[in-house]
Design a protein around this motif. Sequence first.
Motif, PDB file in Angstrom:
ATOM      1  N   CYS A   2      27.428  82.198  13.946  1.00  0.00           N
ATOM      2  CA  CYS A   2      27.193  82.338  15.384  1.00  0.00           C
ATOM      3  C   CYS A   2      26.916  81.017  16.096  1.00  0.00           C
ATOM      4  CB  CYS A   2      26.067  83.326  15.656  1.00  0.00           C
ATOM      5  SG  CYS A   2      24.455  82.828  15.015  1.00  0.00           S
TER       6      CYS A   2
ATOM      7  N   GLY B 282      32.307  84.526  20.858  1.00  0.00           N
ATOM      8  CA  GLY B 282      31.305  85.586  20.891  1.00  0.00           C
ATOM      9  C   GLY B 282      31.484  86.445  22.134  1.00  0.00           C
TER      10      GLY B 282
ATOM     11  N   ARG C 290      27.605  97.795  17.532  1.00  0.00           N
ATOM     12  CA  ARG C 290      27.608  96.613  18.398  1.00  0.00           C
ATOM     13  C   ARG C 290      26.245  96.375  19.020  1.00  0.00           C
ATOM     14  NH1 ARG C 290      33.425  97.052  21.610  1.00  0.00           N
ATOM     15  NH2 ARG C 290      34.756  96.904  19.760  1.00  0.00           N
TER      16      ARG C 290
ATOM     17  N   GLU D  10      27.869  87.257  10.954  1.00  0.00           N
ATOM     18  CA  GLU D  10      27.534  86.873  12.322  1.00  0.00           C
ATOM     19  C   GLU D  10      26.436  85.810  12.335  1.00  0.00           C
ATOM     20  OE1 GLU D  10      29.036  87.808  15.061  1.00  0.00           O
ATOM     21  OE2 GLU D  10      30.097  89.661  14.611  1.00  0.00           O
ATOM     22  N   GLN D  11      25.420  86.015  11.527  1.00  0.00           N
ATOM     23  CA  GLN D  11      24.316  85.052  11.477  1.00  0.00           C
ATOM     24  C   GLN D  11      24.774  83.703  10.935  1.00  0.00           C
ATOM     25  OE1 GLN D  11      21.488  87.260   9.100  1.00  0.00           O
ATOM     26  NE2 GLN D  11      20.402  88.022  10.902  1.00  0.00           N
TER      27      GLN D  11
ATOM     28  N   LEU E   3      23.908  95.088  16.337  1.00  0.00           N
ATOM     29  CA  LEU E   3      24.145  93.680  16.044  1.00  0.00           C
ATOM     30  C   LEU E   3      23.587  92.780  17.138  1.00  0.00           C
ATOM     31  CD1 LEU E   3      27.794  93.683  14.657  1.00  0.00           C
ATOM     32  CD2 LEU E   3      25.759  92.912  13.435  1.00  0.00           C
TER      33      LEU E   3
ATOM     34  N   HIS F 286      33.666  79.166  16.081  1.00  0.00           N
ATOM     35  CA  HIS F 286      33.445  80.615  16.090  1.00  0.00           C
ATOM     36  C   HIS F 286      32.578  81.073  17.258  1.00  0.00           C
ATOM     37  CE1 HIS F 286      35.379  80.793  12.190  1.00  0.00           C
ATOM     38  NE2 HIS F 286      34.576  79.840  11.756  1.00  0.00           N
ATOM     39  N   TRP F 287      31.519  80.315  17.585  1.00  0.00           N
ATOM     40  CA  TRP F 287      30.623  80.770  18.644  1.00  0.00           C
ATOM     41  C   TRP F 287      31.342  80.940  19.976  1.00  0.00           C
ATOM     42  CZ3 TRP F 287      30.088  77.967  23.070  1.00  0.00           C
ATOM     43  CH2 TRP F 287      30.344  76.592  23.026  1.00  0.00           C
TER      44      TRP F 287
ATOM     45  N   LEU G  15      20.875  89.995  16.226  1.00  0.00           N
ATOM     46  CA  LEU G  15      21.197  88.577  16.392  1.00  0.00           C
ATOM     47  C   LEU G  15      20.211  87.892  17.329  1.00  0.00           C
ATOM     48  CD1 LEU G  15      25.067  88.898  16.491  1.00  0.00           C
ATOM     49  CD2 LEU G  15      23.760  87.557  14.826  1.00  0.00           C
TER      50      LEU G  15
ATOM     51  N   ARG H 239      27.999  88.243  18.523  1.00  0.00           N
ATOM     52  CA  ARG H 239      29.139  89.059  18.039  1.00  0.00           C
ATOM     53  C   ARG H 239      30.434  88.265  18.115  1.00  0.00           C
ATOM     54  NH1 ARG H 239      27.474  93.741  21.456  1.00  0.00           N
ATOM     55  NH2 ARG H 239      29.623  93.725  22.207  1.00  0.00           N
TER      56      ARG H 239
END
Length: 269
Positions: A241, A250, A32, A237-238, A35, A246-247, A39, A214
């Motif tokens: 994001c 996070g 985590r 994730e990239q 990431l 989806h964002w 990110l 994330r």
Amino acid sequence: MSDSASPLSPAGDRHFDGLADKFAASLYGGVRGELRLALLDHLLPEMLELRTQPLLDVGGGLGQLAGWFAARGHAVTLAEPSGEMLARAREALAEHEVNLLQAPLQALPELAPGPWSLIACHAVLEWLADPRLALATLASLLAPGGQLSLMVFNRDALRFSNVVKGNLEKALADRLEGRGLRKRLTPISPLTHGQVVAWSAENGLAIREVAGIRVFADYLRAPPANKADRERLLALEQCYCRVDPHWRLGRYLLYTLECPTHPPEEAVA
């Protein structure tokens, strides 16, 4: 100090003296943490207009973000209230010329007034008793046209995570905040996107960019088993994001807020 004692400051904020090792392991150790940093490395150049302008890093913690900007030519001032965290940052930033300032966010209008063309405040507001006032303070430090890179712990993601773990009663009652106990690292003031939108508008800040940090990783039943799976997860994730919806889930929400170049004109009576 006993485990039940509160490490809150007189203002009710959560500081991290005595917790640097746990902080580093919990927030930056493992997949985590890997990431999160990867990110940010991917997103910050996309979301900010970077011209090697001076940077104020508010609540800079262990110095990772300050080091990222310093390595790219920015003159960095790192402000951090915890002496222990600041000592760790000093070690981590030994190869960079970074001005270190032991101070809470509330003292910055006096100690680092700027105005600043670039401010970073990542994963800080959720540890404060009054994050709304804190955002107003940050806005007051920005120069016209200045950018604030703001990252906050997402309350909606925390609720969803509790549901995934089976904590249904806790999620239904909306008992999501941490209490500031010595060994706990659940934020005392997790924020929603709606709060950031409303408080930004109150302070005349425009939201220019937003992303989720994330959006998948924290909901996995098990962490990636090998390097190839970690690379696939980072690619996912990239890819998503900055894609709605989806964002919005996070674990952290990352914003670029901008101070207007000119103050708004007064309404004509």
